[in-house]
Design an enzyme around this catalytic site. Structure first.
Site, PDB file in Angstrom:
ATOM      1  N   ARG A  69       0.839  -1.191   0.000  1.00  0.00           N
ATOM      2  CA  ARG A  69       0.000   0.000   0.000  1.00  0.00           C
ATOM      3  C   ARG A  69       0.879   1.247   0.000  1.00  0.00           C
ATOM      4  O   ARG A  69       1.867   1.324   0.713  1.00  0.00           O
ATOM      5  CB  ARG A  69      -0.931   0.030   1.212  1.00  0.00           C
ATOM      6  N   TYR A 197      -1.425  -3.092  -6.936  1.00  0.00           N
ATOM      7  CA  TYR A 197      -1.322  -3.828  -5.670  1.00  0.00           C
ATOM      8  C   TYR A 197      -2.663  -3.875  -4.921  1.00  0.00           C
ATOM      9  O   TYR A 197      -3.378  -2.870  -4.851  1.00  0.00           O
ATOM     10  CB  TYR A 197      -0.261  -3.185  -4.752  1.00  0.00           C
ATOM     11  N   LYS A 206      -9.861  -1.885   1.598  1.00  0.00           N
ATOM     12  CA  LYS A 206      -9.518  -0.782   2.481  1.00  0.00           C
ATOM     13  C   LYS A 206     -10.225   0.510   2.048  1.00  0.00           C
ATOM     14  O   LYS A 206     -10.668   1.299   2.886  1.00  0.00           O
ATOM     15  CB  LYS A 206      -7.997  -0.579   2.514  1.00  0.00           C
ATOM     16  N   HIS A 226     -10.629  -1.990  11.354  1.00  0.00           N
ATOM     17  CA  HIS A 226      -9.585  -2.892  10.839  1.00  0.00           C
ATOM     18  C   HIS A 226      -9.424  -4.032  11.838  1.00  0.00           C
ATOM     19  O   HIS A 226      -8.443  -4.091  12.578  1.00  0.00           O
ATOM     20  CB  HIS A 226      -8.289  -2.087  10.698  1.00  0.00           C
ATOM     21  N   SER A 248      -1.434  -3.514  10.182  1.00  0.00           N
ATOM     22  CA  SER A 248      -1.155  -4.421   9.073  1.00  0.00           C
ATOM     23  C   SER A 248       0.052  -5.295   9.385  1.00  0.00           C
ATOM     24  O   SER A 248       1.049  -4.813   9.926  1.00  0.00           O
ATOM     25  CB  SER A 248      -0.880  -3.607   7.806  1.00  0.00           C
ATOM     26  N   CYS A 250       0.429  -7.583  11.600  1.00  0.00           N
ATOM     27  CA  CYS A 250       0.695  -7.778  13.028  1.00  0.00           C
ATOM     28  C   CYS A 250      -0.133  -8.907  13.626  1.00  0.00           C
ATOM     29  O   CYS A 250      -0.287  -8.986  14.851  1.00  0.00           O
ATOM     30  CB  CYS A 250       0.455  -6.487  13.792  1.00  0.00           C
ATOM     31  N   LYS A 252      -3.516 -10.382  12.524  1.00  0.00           N
ATOM     32  CA  LYS A 252      -4.973 -10.575  12.497  1.00  0.00           C
ATOM     33  C   LYS A 252      -5.354 -11.906  11.848  1.00  0.00           C
ATOM     34  O   LYS A 252      -6.116 -12.673  12.415  1.00  0.00           O
ATOM     35  CB  LYS A 252      -5.677  -9.426  11.764  1.00  0.00           C
ATOM     36  N   ASN A 254      -3.631 -14.540  11.446  1.00  0.00           N
ATOM     37  CA  ASN A 254      -3.199 -15.668  12.278  1.00  0.00           C
ATOM     38  C   ASN A 254      -4.117 -15.881  13.476  1.00  0.00           C
ATOM     39  O   ASN A 254      -4.475 -17.010  13.798  1.00  0.00           O
ATOM     40  CB  ASN A 254      -1.762 -15.452  12.744  1.00  0.00           C
ATOM     41  N   ASP A 277      -9.844  -9.298   8.669  1.00  0.00           N
ATOM     42  CA  ASP A 277      -9.259  -7.978   8.390  1.00  0.00           C
ATOM     43  C   ASP A 277     -10.197  -6.809   8.672  1.00  0.00           C
ATOM     44  O   ASP A 277      -9.748  -5.773   9.117  1.00  0.00           O
ATOM     45  CB  ASP A 277      -8.799  -7.919   6.928  1.00  0.00           C
ATOM     46  N   ASN A 369       6.014  -8.839   1.677  1.00  0.00           N
ATOM     47  CA  ASN A 369       4.569  -8.565   1.645  1.00  0.00           C
ATOM     48  C   ASN A 369       3.883  -9.357   0.534  1.00  0.00           C
ATOM     49  O   ASN A 369       2.864  -8.945  -0.006  1.00  0.00           O
ATOM     50  CB  ASN A 369       4.305  -7.060   1.465  1.00  0.00           C
ATOM     51  N   ARG A 371       1.488 -12.127  -0.961  1.00  0.00           N
ATOM     52  CA  ARG A 371       0.150 -12.395  -0.406  1.00  0.00           C
ATOM     53  C   ARG A 371      -0.539 -13.537  -1.122  1.00  0.00           C
ATOM     54  O   ARG A 371      -0.206 -13.878  -2.251  1.00  0.00           O
ATOM     55  CB  ARG A 371      -0.719 -11.143  -0.542  1.00  0.00           C
ATOM     56  N   ARG A 402       2.706  -4.190  17.552  1.00  0.00           N
ATOM     57  CA  ARG A 402       3.982  -4.910  17.567  1.00  0.00           C
ATOM     58  C   ARG A 402       4.950  -4.059  18.376  1.00  0.00           C
ATOM     59  O   ARG A 402       5.459  -3.057  17.880  1.00  0.00           O
ATOM     60  CB  ARG A 402       4.439  -5.064  16.113  1.00  0.00           C
ATOM     61  N   TYR A 496       0.921 -17.307  18.084  1.00  0.00           N
ATOM     62  CA  TYR A 496       0.110 -18.149  17.190  1.00  0.00           C
ATOM     63  C   TYR A 496      -0.972 -18.898  17.980  1.00  0.00           C
ATOM     64  O   TYR A 496      -1.703 -18.258  18.762  1.00  0.00           O
ATOM     65  CB  TYR A 496       1.007 -19.085  16.383  1.00  0.00           C
ATOM     66  N   GLY A 497      -1.070 -20.236  17.835  1.00  0.00           N
ATOM     67  CA  GLY A 497      -2.127 -21.000  18.511  1.00  0.00           C
ATOM     68  C   GLY A 497      -2.130 -20.804  20.020  1.00  0.00           C
ATOM     69  O   GLY A 497      -3.185 -20.819  20.667  1.00  0.00           O
TER      70      GLY A 497
HETATM   71  P1  GTP Z   1      -2.690  -7.627   7.173  1.00  0.00           P
HETATM   72  O1  GTP Z   1      -3.269  -8.611   6.235  1.00  0.00           O
HETATM   73  O2  GTP Z   1      -1.577  -6.831   6.577  1.00  0.00           O
HETATM   74  O3  GTP Z   1      -3.719  -6.719   7.783  1.00  0.00           O
HETATM   75  O4  GTP Z   1      -1.918  -8.442   8.339  1.00  0.00           O
HETATM   76  P2  GTP Z   1      -2.429  -9.296   9.585  1.00  0.00           P
HETATM   77  O5  GTP Z   1      -2.666  -8.389  10.734  1.00  0.00           O
HETATM   78  O6  GTP Z   1      -3.536 -10.179   9.174  1.00  0.00           O
HETATM   79  O7  GTP Z   1      -1.122 -10.141   9.955  1.00  0.00           O
HETATM   80  P3  GTP Z   1      -0.817 -11.708   9.789  1.00  0.00           P
HETATM   81  O8  GTP Z   1      -1.697 -12.569  10.633  1.00  0.00           O
HETATM   82  O9  GTP Z   1      -0.761 -12.027   8.354  1.00  0.00           O
HETATM   83  O10 GTP Z   1       0.640 -11.789  10.417  1.00  0.00           O
HETATM   84  C1  GTP Z   1       1.702 -11.008   9.938  1.00  0.00           C
HETATM   85  C2  GTP Z   1       3.026 -11.526  10.409  1.00  0.00           C
HETATM   86  O11 GTP Z   1       3.054 -11.613  11.841  1.00  0.00           O
HETATM   87  C3  GTP Z   1       3.335 -12.929   9.896  1.00  0.00           C
HETATM   88  O12 GTP Z   1       4.664 -12.959   9.472  1.00  0.00           O
HETATM   89  C4  GTP Z   1       3.128 -13.816  11.085  1.00  0.00           C
HETATM   90  O13 GTP Z   1       3.951 -14.936  11.020  1.00  0.00           O
HETATM   91  C5  GTP Z   1       3.442 -12.906  12.267  1.00  0.00           C
HETATM   92  N1  GTP Z   1       2.629 -13.286  13.453  1.00  0.00           N
HETATM   93  C6  GTP Z   1       1.286 -13.438  13.488  1.00  0.00           C
HETATM   94  N2  GTP Z   1       0.862 -13.808  14.712  1.00  0.00           N
HETATM   95  C7  GTP Z   1       1.969 -13.885  15.491  1.00  0.00           C
HETATM   96  C8  GTP Z   1       2.197 -14.222  16.871  1.00  0.00           C
HETATM   97  O14 GTP Z   1       1.279 -14.521  17.645  1.00  0.00           O
HETATM   98  N3  GTP Z   1       3.479 -14.174  17.320  1.00  0.00           N
HETATM   99  C9  GTP Z   1       4.515 -13.829  16.493  1.00  0.00           C
HETATM  100  N4  GTP Z   1       5.732 -13.808  16.995  1.00  0.00           N
HETATM  101  N5  GTP Z   1       4.339 -13.516  15.184  1.00  0.00           N
HETATM  102  C10 GTP Z   1       3.093 -13.544  14.685  1.00  0.00           C
HETATM  103  C1  SPV Z   2      -3.183  -4.420   5.102  1.00  0.00           C
HETATM  104  O1  SPV Z   2      -2.183  -3.867   4.641  1.00  0.00           O
HETATM  105  O2  SPV Z   2      -3.681  -4.099   6.211  1.00  0.00           O
HETATM  106  C2  SPV Z   2      -3.836  -5.518   4.351  1.00  0.00           C
HETATM  107  C3  SPV Z   2      -3.438  -5.742   2.986  1.00  0.00           C
HETATM  108  O3  SPV Z   2      -4.728  -6.154   4.870  1.00  0.00           O
HETATM  109  S1  SPV Z   2      -4.132  -4.557   1.912  1.00  0.00           S
HETATM  110  O4  SPV Z   2      -5.368  -5.098   1.379  1.00  0.00           O
HETATM  111  O5  SPV Z   2      -3.171  -4.325   0.873  1.00  0.00           O
HETATM  112  O6  SPV Z   2      -4.432  -3.351   2.646  1.00  0.00           O
HETATM  113 MN    MN Z   3      -5.183  -5.449   6.940  1.00  0.00          MN
END
Ligand code: GTP
Ligand code: SPV
Ligand code: MN
Length: 588
Positions: A69, A197, A206, A226, A248, A250, A252, A254, A277, A369, A371, A402, A496-497
């Site tokens: 973005r 993109y 968004k 968000h 973003s 961080c 979500k 996961n 998201d 980044n 996807r 983060r 994670y989990g």
């Molecule tokens: P957008 O799609 O950009 O909005 O991102 P998102 O908030 O959905 O983030 P996503 O879950 O894709 O995680 C982004 C990064 O953070 C990845 O590289 C993950 O591996 C890492 N990550 C996610 N959850 C955790 C966690 O609980 N601990 C750690 N250490 N890293 C994490």
């Molecule tokens: C983000 O950046 O928060 C995303 C990917 O979820 S995008 O759709 O490019 O905004």
């Molecule tokens: Mn997002």
């Protein structure tokens, strides 16, 4: 197609500007999509993958300068600068239209205009909103079909209404210097030029579902956020729903697709994904807060996604997905990215399309980044309530970022206004999801800094007002930080989990099943109340994760004071009071 004058006239006007050779209305039918995929493959816009291993999947390599973005080129174009507020780039609408339409002019010559009618939200929900995106990119069309509900039916639902969201996307020549993503919330219009993109061109996401929708939400007393939405079923109890806002990249996606650790699975815990998201939040007839996911797919970060970290995301990409900027394994025409497994391909092309050997190359093969775009229905943990027209009732809201230090693993705020304060002061280290430097600490209130379509001071006020409407039925608000590091710079919490252990505490607090410790910043878990059985987290680790460092918090307060200054008189008094209270608490 339609006899809605506002639709016909707007499309005619756009056609006269961009001058397409051909017009194609997208109806979402498989026959039409198949034609488009074939054509896009022929023209090199996408690459068909090995259908035996990845049925229905395609790969896309973007332009090298067009991988995230473009926040510095994203504008809110309202009559006054005040309306856009201090956190947005503002552009006077007339000047903005002139500039972007001059770039758009004649840019469809020799090309086809695809007209994509789509719905954000399921068709029969009164909360759903409709849009029409004009694009010259088949990649954008195919992604919109996964991420939203694309169908000819949309035109019937719009009927004679004029409130649908207009979207014009022109690829132009992907010139970063002339890239603009402009929002005209007063006209329900979005114009995006010179990008391909995701977040810049999938205009339902968004641009509409957050920036335009947040603007509408303030007028109509709802929230566009968000946020992921998930349901947690504890053994013998009804499913409770949680929303969480993290910036973003961080965590979500996961968290939304969390798989319970074995111990919890064996006890009967289940986690359901409603969205990863975006959440549209409204007050229901029962006075509670209800959330719906306006999207129909996931546009997730590929690196780090694997069978252990996020098996549900991986399963979601097992068929009918589009991969963008990942590695292509030339031996069997499959895809790979960092963190997928320990077996990178040797005979491959990296995200740029250059020969790449994962065994010896020092450069990353997939863009950080990179996807995947995957249909929601592919997700094994998709909530049975995914298509409930009412959405799901929310028990807790979580804010997070983060942060290597300062904010603890989890804390509970004292009440709604304190929770809004906690959301407003989130800061987070920047990630690869946007152009610019990585790892820089930035304020990102409610993870919405880049997505709020109006003055963020007014947005805070709107949050406070929502609390007044919700009264005692307001969800509890929590803060989390999965990313705190130790002296060696390693992330302490396994994440994670295992984050379910924290969510479990949150639910127990919501249900009044656990005591908590009062602290200057809010309620912290009592010692031993975050279950660590079976994970590598010692007593000392937990102490560290939940500790408050006075020096760090004093620094934090100074940062917040400076940040709050930019809002001037628009900052609600309630938040000023919360800041004073925090200062006092830390002093005594
Ligand atoms: P957008 O799609 O950009 O909005 O991102 P998102 O908030 O959905 O983030 P996503 O879950 O894709 O995680 C982004 C990064 O953070 C990845 O590289 C993950 O591996 C890492 N990550 C996610 N959850 C955790 C966690 O609980 N601990 C750690 N250490 N890293 C994490
Ligand atoms: C983000 O950046 O928060 C995303 C990917 O979820 S995008 O759709 O490019 O905004
Ligand atoms: Mn997002």
């Amino acid at each position: 197609m339609t006899n809605n004058k506002s639709i016909i006239n707007w499309i005619e006007k756009m056609k006269e500007i961009v001058k397409p050779d051909k017009i194609v209305w997208i109806d979402g039918s498989e026959v039409q999509l198949e034609e488009l995929r074939k054509q896009a493959c022929k023209e090199g816009e996408i690459i068909k993958l090995n259908f035996e291993k990845h049925p229905g999947c395609y790969l896309r390599r973007s332009a090298l300068n067009d991988v995230a973005r473009a926040e510095d080129r994203t504008f809110i174009c309202t009559k006054t600068q005040w309306e856009a507020g201090p956190t947005n780039n503002w552009w006077e609408p007339k000047l903005a239209y002139e500039k972007v339409l001059s770039i758009a002019k004649d840019s469809y010559r020799g090309k086809t205009m695809y007209i994509v009618p789509y719905s954000m939200g399921i068709f029969d929900s009164k909360f759903s909103r409709f849009g029409i995106e004009l694009t010259d990119s088949i990649y954008a069309v195919l992604n919109m079909v996964i991420m939203t509900r694309v169908s000819g039916k949309v035109l019937d639902y719009i009927g004679q209404s004029e409130t649908w969201v207009r979207g014009l996307h022109c690829s132009c020549n992907l010139d970063a210097e002339n890239r603009y993503v402009c929002h005209f919330p007063e006209d329900n219009t979005i114009i995006s030029v010179n990008s391909g993109y995701g977040g810049n061109v999938l205009l339902g996401k968004k641009c509409f579902a957050l920036r335009i929708a947040s603007f509408l939400g303030r007028k109509e007393k709802w929230l566009a956020e968000h946020m992921l939405i998930l349901g947690i079923e504890r053994p013998g109890k009804e499913t409770k729903y949680i929303c969480a806002a993290f910036p973003s990249a961080c965590g979500k996606t996961n968290l939304a697709m969390l798989v319970p650790p074995d111990k919890y699975k064996n006890k009967g815990y289940k986690v359901w994904c409603v969205g990863d998201d975006i959440a549209w939040l409204r007050i229901g007839e029962d006075g509670r807060l209800w959330a719906m996911n306006p999207e129909n797919g996931f546009f997730g970060v590929a690196p780090g996604t694997n069978a252990k970290s996020n098996p549900n995301a991986l399963a979601s990409t097992s068929h009918d997905a589009i991969f963008t900027n990942v590695v292509q394994n030339l031996d069997d025409n499959t895809v790979w990215w960092e963190g997928l497994d320990n077996n990178p391909p040797e005979n491959a092309l990296d995200w740029k399309g250059s020969p790449w050997n994962g065994k010896i190359s020092i450069e990353k093969g997939a863009h950080p980044n990179s996807r995947f775009t995957a249909p929601a229905k592919n997700c094994p943990a998709l909530s049975p309530e995914f298509e409930n027209p009412k959405g799901v009732p929310i028990s807790a809201i979580i804010f997070g970022g983060r942060r290597a230090n300062t904010t603890p693993l989890v804390y509970e705020t004292r009440n709604w206004n304190h929770g809004v304060f906690a959301g407003s002061v989130i800061s987070s280290e920047s990630t690869a999801a946007t152009t610019g430097k990585i790892g820089v600490l930035k304020h990102d209130p409610m993870a919405m800094k880049s997505f709020c379509g109006y003055n963020m001071g007014q947005y805070f006020k709107h949050w406070i007002e929502m609390g007044k409407l919700l009264k005692e039925k307001a969800p509890k608000i929590f803060s989390v930080n999965w990313f705190r590091t130790n002296e060696s710079g390693e992330i302490i919490w396994p994440g994670y989990g295992e984050n379910l252990r924290v969510l479990d505490w949150i639910l127990k607090r919501c249900e009044g099943e656990k005591e908590a410790l009062e602290s200057p910043i809010g309620f912290l878990p009592c010692e031993g109340d975050i279950d660590t059985e079976g994970i590598d987290a010692s007593k000392e680790d937990m102490k560290e994760l939940l500790s408050l460092d006075a020096a760090q918090w004093h620094k934090e307060i100074k940062e917040i004071e400076d940040f709050y200054k930019i809002f001037g008189d628009d900052l609600p008094l309630e938040l000023r009071k919360e800041l004073e209270k925090l200062k006092n608490n830390l002093e005594h």
